[in-house]
Design a protein around this motif. Structure first.
Motif, PDB file in Angstrom:
ATOM      1  N   LEU A 175      27.775  63.408  59.223  1.00  0.00           N
ATOM      2  CA  LEU A 175      25.989  63.517  57.996  1.00  0.00           C
ATOM      3  C   LEU A 175      25.981  64.557  59.730  1.00  0.00           C
ATOM      4  O   LEU A 175      25.354  65.917  59.224  1.00  0.00           O
ATOM      5  CB  LEU A 175      25.744  63.210  57.336  1.00  0.00           C
ATOM      6  CG  LEU A 175      24.788  63.170  56.760  1.00  0.00           C
ATOM      7  CD1 LEU A 175      24.664  64.348  55.488  1.00  0.00           C
ATOM      8  CD2 LEU A 175      23.517  62.230  56.405  1.00  0.00           C
ATOM      9  N   LYS A 176      25.818  63.816  60.715  1.00  0.00           N
ATOM     10  CA  LYS A 176      25.395  64.948  61.519  1.00  0.00           C
ATOM     11  C   LYS A 176      26.390  66.369  62.241  1.00  0.00           C
ATOM     12  O   LYS A 176      25.386  67.387  62.368  1.00  0.00           O
ATOM     13  CB  LYS A 176      24.885  64.183  62.652  1.00  0.00           C
ATOM     14  CG  LYS A 176      24.694  64.577  64.284  1.00  0.00           C
ATOM     15  CD  LYS A 176      24.632  64.086  65.083  1.00  0.00           C
ATOM     16  CE  LYS A 176      23.224  64.992  66.289  1.00  0.00           C
ATOM     17  NZ  LYS A 176      23.537  64.190  66.763  1.00  0.00           N
ATOM     18  N   GLY A 177      27.790  65.887  61.969  1.00  0.00           N
ATOM     19  CA  GLY A 177      28.201  67.864  61.629  1.00  0.00           C
ATOM     20  C   GLY A 177      27.829  68.861  60.305  1.00  0.00           C
ATOM     21  O   GLY A 177      27.423  69.340  60.491  1.00  0.00           O
ATOM     22  N   CYS A 178      27.856  67.894  59.216  1.00  0.00           N
ATOM     23  CA  CYS A 178      26.604  69.105  58.570  1.00  0.00           C
ATOM     24  C   CYS A 178      25.414  69.183  58.886  1.00  0.00           C
ATOM     25  O   CYS A 178      24.956  70.791  58.393  1.00  0.00           O
ATOM     26  CB  CYS A 178      26.207  68.199  56.881  1.00  0.00           C
ATOM     27  SG  CYS A 178      28.811  67.641  56.670  1.00  0.00           S
ATOM     28  N   ILE A 179      25.034  68.479  58.923  1.00  0.00           N
ATOM     29  CA  ILE A 179      23.468  68.777  59.454  1.00  0.00           C
ATOM     30  C   ILE A 179      22.686  70.256  60.910  1.00  0.00           C
ATOM     31  O   ILE A 179      22.254  71.017  60.253  1.00  0.00           O
ATOM     32  CB  ILE A 179      22.079  67.185  59.502  1.00  0.00           C
ATOM     33  CG1 ILE A 179      22.477  66.496  58.955  1.00  0.00           C
ATOM     34  CG2 ILE A 179      20.530  67.543  59.858  1.00  0.00           C
ATOM     35  CD1 ILE A 179      21.692  65.033  58.916  1.00  0.00           C
ATOM     36  N   THR A 180      23.994  69.986  61.537  1.00  0.00           N
ATOM     37  CA  THR A 180      23.527  70.442  62.531  1.00  0.00           C
ATOM     38  C   THR A 180      23.867  72.032  62.234  1.00  0.00           C
ATOM     39  O   THR A 180      23.353  73.298  63.205  1.00  0.00           O
ATOM     40  CB  THR A 180      24.221  70.145  63.841  1.00  0.00           C
ATOM     41  OG1 THR A 180      24.672  68.632  64.133  1.00  0.00           O
ATOM     42  CG2 THR A 180      24.846  70.385  65.317  1.00  0.00           C
ATOM     43  N   PHE A 181      24.923  71.888  61.514  1.00  0.00           N
ATOM     44  CA  PHE A 181      25.273  73.858  60.697  1.00  0.00           C
ATOM     45  C   PHE A 181      24.688  74.342  60.190  1.00  0.00           C
ATOM     46  O   PHE A 181      24.151  75.053  60.378  1.00  0.00           O
ATOM     47  CB  PHE A 181      26.604  73.446  60.590  1.00  0.00           C
ATOM     48  CG  PHE A 181      27.121  74.339  59.462  1.00  0.00           C
ATOM     49  CD1 PHE A 181      27.530  75.377  59.612  1.00  0.00           C
ATOM     50  CD2 PHE A 181      26.668  74.589  57.773  1.00  0.00           C
ATOM     51  CE1 PHE A 181      28.235  76.628  59.567  1.00  0.00           C
ATOM     52  CE2 PHE A 181      26.897  75.767  57.389  1.00  0.00           C
ATOM     53  CZ  PHE A 181      27.760  77.059  58.421  1.00  0.00           C
ATOM     54  N   HIS A 182      23.483  73.657  59.201  1.00  0.00           N
ATOM     55  CA  HIS A 182      22.808  73.619  58.293  1.00  0.00           C
ATOM     56  C   HIS A 182      21.581  74.113  59.375  1.00  0.00           C
ATOM     57  O   HIS A 182      20.905  74.751  58.766  1.00  0.00           O
ATOM     58  CB  HIS A 182      22.328  73.044  57.583  1.00  0.00           C
ATOM     59  CG  HIS A 182      23.589  73.057  56.088  1.00  0.00           C
ATOM     60  ND1 HIS A 182      23.904  74.333  55.351  1.00  0.00           N
ATOM     61  CD2 HIS A 182      24.256  72.804  56.191  1.00  0.00           C
ATOM     62  CE1 HIS A 182      24.939  73.940  54.273  1.00  0.00           C
ATOM     63  NE2 HIS A 182      25.280  72.956  54.713  1.00  0.00           N
ATOM     64  N   ILE A 183      21.212  73.574  60.394  1.00  0.00           N
ATOM     65  CA  ILE A 183      20.473  73.679  61.177  1.00  0.00           C
ATOM     66  C   ILE A 183      19.991  75.542  61.641  1.00  0.00           C
ATOM     67  O   ILE A 183      19.305  75.105  63.320  1.00  0.00           O
ATOM     68  CB  ILE A 183      19.531  73.064  62.108  1.00  0.00           C
ATOM     69  CG1 ILE A 183      20.051  72.354  62.747  1.00  0.00           C
ATOM     70  CG2 ILE A 183      18.699  71.635  61.226  1.00  0.00           C
ATOM     71  CD1 ILE A 183      20.157  71.018  63.845  1.00  0.00           C
ATOM     72  N   GLY A 184      21.341  76.087  62.260  1.00  0.00           N
ATOM     73  CA  GLY A 184      21.907  77.056  62.739  1.00  0.00           C
ATOM     74  C   GLY A 184      22.458  76.846  64.335  1.00  0.00           C
ATOM     75  O   GLY A 184      23.502  77.664  64.557  1.00  0.00           O
ATOM     76  N   ALA A 185      22.590  75.359  64.674  1.00  0.00           N
ATOM     77  CA  ALA A 185      23.512  75.052  65.962  1.00  0.00           C
ATOM     78  C   ALA A 185      25.341  74.678  65.075  1.00  0.00           C
ATOM     79  O   ALA A 185      25.736  74.351  65.454  1.00  0.00           O
ATOM     80  CB  ALA A 185      23.577  73.965  66.298  1.00  0.00           C
ATOM     81  N   LYS A 186      25.412  76.143  64.768  1.00  0.00           N
ATOM     82  CA  LYS A 186      27.115  75.679  63.576  1.00  0.00           C
ATOM     83  C   LYS A 186      28.143  75.683  65.133  1.00  0.00           C
ATOM     84  O   LYS A 186      29.085  75.082  64.384  1.00  0.00           O
ATOM     85  CB  LYS A 186      27.403  77.549  63.852  1.00  0.00           C
ATOM     86  CG  LYS A 186      26.028  77.732  62.103  1.00  0.00           C
ATOM     87  CD  LYS A 186      26.586  79.518  61.597  1.00  0.00           C
ATOM     88  CE  LYS A 186      25.275  79.519  60.290  1.00  0.00           C
ATOM     89  NZ  LYS A 186      26.045  80.221  59.647  1.00  0.00           N
ATOM     90  N   GLN A 187      27.926  75.999  66.585  1.00  0.00           N
ATOM     91  CA  GLN A 187      29.062  75.638  67.379  1.00  0.00           C
ATOM     92  C   GLN A 187      29.932  74.285  67.310  1.00  0.00           C
ATOM     93  O   GLN A 187      30.497  73.821  67.579  1.00  0.00           O
ATOM     94  CB  GLN A 187      29.211  76.831  68.615  1.00  0.00           C
ATOM     95  CG  GLN A 187      29.172  78.327  67.871  1.00  0.00           C
ATOM     96  CD  GLN A 187      29.278  78.806  69.673  1.00  0.00           C
ATOM     97  OE1 GLN A 187      28.985  78.406  70.511  1.00  0.00           O
ATOM     98  NE2 GLN A 187      29.464  79.912  69.584  1.00  0.00           N
ATOM     99  N   ASP A 188      28.137  73.735  67.318  1.00  0.00           N
ATOM    100  CA  ASP A 188      28.554  72.083  67.495  1.00  0.00           C
ATOM    101  C   ASP A 188      29.132  71.192  66.751  1.00  0.00           C
ATOM    102  O   ASP A 188      29.336  69.827  66.536  1.00  0.00           O
ATOM    103  CB  ASP A 188      26.537  72.007  68.364  1.00  0.00           C
ATOM    104  CG  ASP A 188      26.324  72.926  69.746  1.00  0.00           C
ATOM    105  OD1 ASP A 188      27.690  73.220  70.022  1.00  0.00           O
ATOM    106  OD2 ASP A 188      25.391  73.191  69.945  1.00  0.00           O
ATOM    107  N   ALA A 189      28.847  71.969  65.273  1.00  0.00           N
ATOM    108  CA  ALA A 189      28.833  70.839  64.174  1.00  0.00           C
ATOM    109  C   ALA A 189      30.327  70.146  64.251  1.00  0.00           C
ATOM    110  O   ALA A 189      30.247  69.468  63.505  1.00  0.00           O
ATOM    111  CB  ALA A 189      28.554  71.527  62.911  1.00  0.00           C
ATOM    112  N   GLU A 190      31.308  71.568  64.177  1.00  0.00           N
ATOM    113  CA  GLU A 190      33.333  70.616  63.722  1.00  0.00           C
ATOM    114  C   GLU A 190      33.266  69.498  65.266  1.00  0.00           C
ATOM    115  O   GLU A 190      33.662  68.664  64.763  1.00  0.00           O
ATOM    116  CB  GLU A 190      33.963  71.691  64.021  1.00  0.00           C
ATOM    117  CG  GLU A 190      34.949  71.330  63.749  1.00  0.00           C
ATOM    118  CD  GLU A 190      36.437  72.776  63.564  1.00  0.00           C
ATOM    119  OE1 GLU A 190      37.120  72.698  62.839  1.00  0.00           O
ATOM    120  OE2 GLU A 190      35.780  73.521  64.571  1.00  0.00           O
TER     121      GLU A 190
END
Length: 774
Positions: free
Chosen positions: A53-68
């Protein structure tokens, strides 16, 4: 934590927090959800659901490179946890990696998720990646879960159709029609009509025309689109040999739309007149012409089959062309242009118009007829490449009426054919200024300015019809936003020509015996880097546009089912399946391939002296100062070429640098991978891939590429083409001289060449090249 395959138990505090965070995530309250998830991970850093879930949230708040990394860590910890699988699927859908999204959504369902809408999302992914086999299974399972929605039945029928299970698809559609036929309201009738017609499309593709005709009659009351009904019926009757009945329907269709040129040959087929004498065919069209006197096809079509050697063609051509000249129809030449494929017919047309020009025209009082006749003759001679005669007639027309925009377009085209792009753009611009509200002449002027390498002027010209932001100097950003692909590809080609122009000047300067001017050299180097970067950026923007087109179809997998438009949906899928073979995209790939091969050649040229020279200039204090001044001048230029607001790489310098430090050939192969299937009939595909495979040492694939190229260039096998012969020799020589190549592979290539081109085994290399010289 999930303890069982199908039943997660929210027993611990972490699980309770996760459940609350999931609700907040669904409500798009990402910051609150992140706070709860991070609280979980502080206490239990390996809580898989929280990581996902943190990966999905991180993507949506703009830190896309840190999500995967969070997603990967979560699925590594608990690969069979359906919640983790589902979140991984949602993440990969967001990053538009549809293959991985399909993989994890399927895993979520296989691992026992009770959330059945996953099947709907999974079917969208499978449609996107064209996994039709598994799509049918997903649609079937989702239909079993929600059988009360017609869209789900249509979705299953579409999946069966795409798997070529035609009778199963028809059966599915019949079932839902029988279930709901007593409950249809007026609001449902359009969807009912479309689904019935879709059923007939499937029956038609299955080739079961007798059943299709019978079903069509039974479903007549449900069909609201009577045009499609009539077209389907006429088609079935024609294919079943009931030609008389088919001809009656085609006559009815002509009454509805006598300008639809496709109905006329179908009517002829139904009447069996296509093989009859041309006089009989002509009588048919004369009769149709009397019924539809204002329709063009009955007058034009006879000109396509009448012999150019008979008097009939000359008479009918005169009856067709002269009235249009008298009425001043600008498109007269365009109307007869298809006939020019036959040189004898073009000669007859020339004689007709010249006779009118010399004998009848002087007697007429209407002065405009002279202008349009000159206009026709100018286009006629331009087509024949008689530029002097074309010039003569267009100049006479301009002298007569210097305010007619169309005349300047033809004048500019004539000059362009002489090779003077600069003067052609000036003439076109002169015509544009006569009517500043005409979008067509504005677009033509823009194109001619780009061909003359006047990129800034061209963008200023087209910007008259674009939306400008408050701080925008021109409409360059809007052209990207509005996806004006022809401007982007033309500007990319113009930047490429400018880059080559400056490269030639630099080579000339370096070859000059006089002492090299460091300042001039540095300026040329700057221009080379700028224009090459811009060319790459513009070509790449086309590739990005087509990626957007590809991704945009995702919404239609759901929309078309809900709106009940399966026929349009199938058409969309089939169009998307060929999207990368469209002319604009292949032009962009052609330009990119040339630039990529140049970069590869540069990487092979280990010119120490040149490399050292550039380094010296970069570390020289004077040069640093000069570069700073030049950068200052670049500010305005950057503002003119920015493709988006706050463009991080406006000149494509980073794009160029990244390419220079990567495997250029592998990157080029990735660009062309889609064309292996979609563009297998294109010459460009196999020319580029042959070169790529040769460089990569993949000689068996290079052999296949040269064989495919031969099929494209020489479909009937009667020619011995130089392009093929030179590539055969190049492949044989390169593979034999490659010390790293597997001996067995070299032998396979040699045998393959001998099998495909037997002369290569029988003749010497010189004799073979002499034979393949067409």
């Amino acid at each position: 934590m999930v303890t069982k395959k199908a039943s997660p138990i929210f027993a611990s505090k972490e699980d309770s927090n996760f459940r609350e965070a999931l609700k907040l995530y669904d409500a798009k309250q990402y910051k609150k959800a992140l706070k709860l998830v991070e609280g979980n991970l502080k206490k239990h850093s390996h809580h898989a659901e929280s990581l996902a879930l943190k990966g999905c949230i991180t993507f949506h708040i703009g830190a896309k490179q840190d999500a995967e990394p969070y997603i990967l860590k979560a699925v590594e910890k608990e690969p069979t946890n359906y919640l983790v699988n589902h979140l991984a699927g949602l993440y990969y859908r967001s990053v538009e990696d549809y293959h991985k999204a399909a993989k994890w959504l399927k895993a979520a369902n296989d691992n026992g998720s009770p959330n059945k809408p996953i099947l709907r999302d999974l079917s969208f992914m499978q449609s996107q990646i064209r996994d039709y086999k598994n799509l049918k299974e997903s649609r079937q399972l989702y239909l079993e879960h929600q059988p009360g929605y017609r869209a789900n039945w249509t979705g299953l029928a579409v999946a069966q159709h795409l798997n070529k299970e035609y009778h199963a698809a028809v059966s599915t559609l019949d079932k839902i029609e029988n279930i709901i036929k007593e409950h249809l309201t007026d609001a449902d009738m359009y969807e009912q009509s479309e689904c019935v017609l879709y059923k007939h499309q499937i029956l038609s593709e299955a080739g079961d025309y007798e059943r299709a005709l019978k079903a069509l009659e039974n479903d007549k009351d449900s069909i609201k689109d009577m045009l499609s009904y009539m077209e389907y019926k006429a088609k079935y009757l024609l294919l079943l040999g009931q030609k008389k009945e088919a001809s009656l329907i085609y006559r009815e269709l002509l009454k509805r739309n006598p300008d639809n040129i496709s109905y006329y040959p179908l009517l002829e087929t139904a009447l069996d007149t296509t093989s009859k004498p041309e006089e009989l065919r002509l009588k048919l069209y004369e009769k149709l012409g009397r019924y539809y006197p204002r329709s063009d096809p009955p007058k034009f079509i006879p000109l396509t089959f009448l012999s150019s050697e008979g008097d009939l063609f000359a008479k009918k051509a005169r009856d067709y062309i002269i009235p249009q000249l008298l009425r001043g129809v600008p498109a007269t030449f365009v109307n007869v242009k298809p006939l020019y494929l036959n040189p004898k017919k073009s000669q007859v047309i020339e004689e007709i118009v010249l006779d009118f020009y010399q004998h009848d025209l002087p007697k007429l009082e209407n002065p405009t007829v002279a202008v349009w006749t000159e206009y026709f003759l100018a286009q006629h001679y331009l087509y024949k490449n008689d530029l002097d005669s074309a010039d003569k007639h267009i100049d006479l027309a301009l002298e007569h009426t210097p305010t007619l925009v169309e005349l300047y377009i033809v004048k500019a085209r004539i000059i362009k054919h002489r090779g003077d792009y600069v003067k052609a753009s000036e003439v076109m611009d002169e015509g544009r200024k006569l009517d500043l509200q005409d979008r067509f002449i504005n677009s033509k002027t823009t194109k001619y300015l780009l061909r003359a390498n006047k990129v800034n002027e061209a963008i200023d010209c087209i910007s008259l019809f674009t939306k400008l932001d408050e701080d925008a100097i021109n409409g360059c950003k809007d052209l990207h936003t509005m996806q004006v692909s022809w401007v982007l590809v033309e500007s990319a080609e113009a930047y490429t020509r400018l880059y080559h122009e400056y490269q030639a000047k630099l080579n000339e300067l370096r070859n000059c015996e006089a002492e090299e001017n460091e300042e001039l050299t540095q300026e040329l180097l700057e221009n080379i880097e700028t224009y090459r970067g811009l060319a790459l950026k513009r070509f790449t923007s086309i590739v990005k546009l087509y990626k957007i087109f590809y991704n945009d179809q995702y919404d239609f997998h759901s929309y078309c089912m809900r709106r009940g438009t399966p026929r349009d949906y199938i058409d969309t899928l089939r169009w998307e399946d060929k999207i990368h073979s469209t002319p604009i995209y292949t032009r962009a790939l052609k330009g990119l391939s040339e630039l990529y091969f140049e970069l590869y050649s540069e990487s092979l040229n280990d010119n120490e002296e040149s490399s050292q020279e550039v380094k010296i200039k970069k570390t020289n204090k004077k040069q640093k100062k000069a570069k700073a001044q030049m950068n200052k001048k670049k500010t305005e230029f950057i503002a003119r070429v920015e493709s988006e607001k706050e463009d991080a790489d406006p000149l494509g310098a980073k794009l160029l640098h990244d390419l220079q430090n990567s495997d250029v050939i592998e990157a080029l192969f990735e660009l062309f991978k889609s064309l292996i299937e979609e563009g297998k009939d294109l010459e460009l595909t196999w020319k580029v891939l042959f070169k790529v495979y040769l460089i990569q040492g993949k000689y068996v694939l290079a052999l296949q590429a040269v064989k495919n190229l031969n099929k494209v260039l020489n479909p009937y096998g009667e020619k011995k083409l130089r392009e093929i012969g030179s590539r055969v020799v190049e492949l044989a020589t390169t593979s034999k001289n490659d010390d790293k190549a597997n001996a067995a592979i070299v032998k396979v290539v040699e045998k393959g060449l001998h099998s495909a081109f037997p002369e290569f085994e029988q003749l010497s290399t010189d004799e073979f090249l002499e034979l393949y010289n067409q």
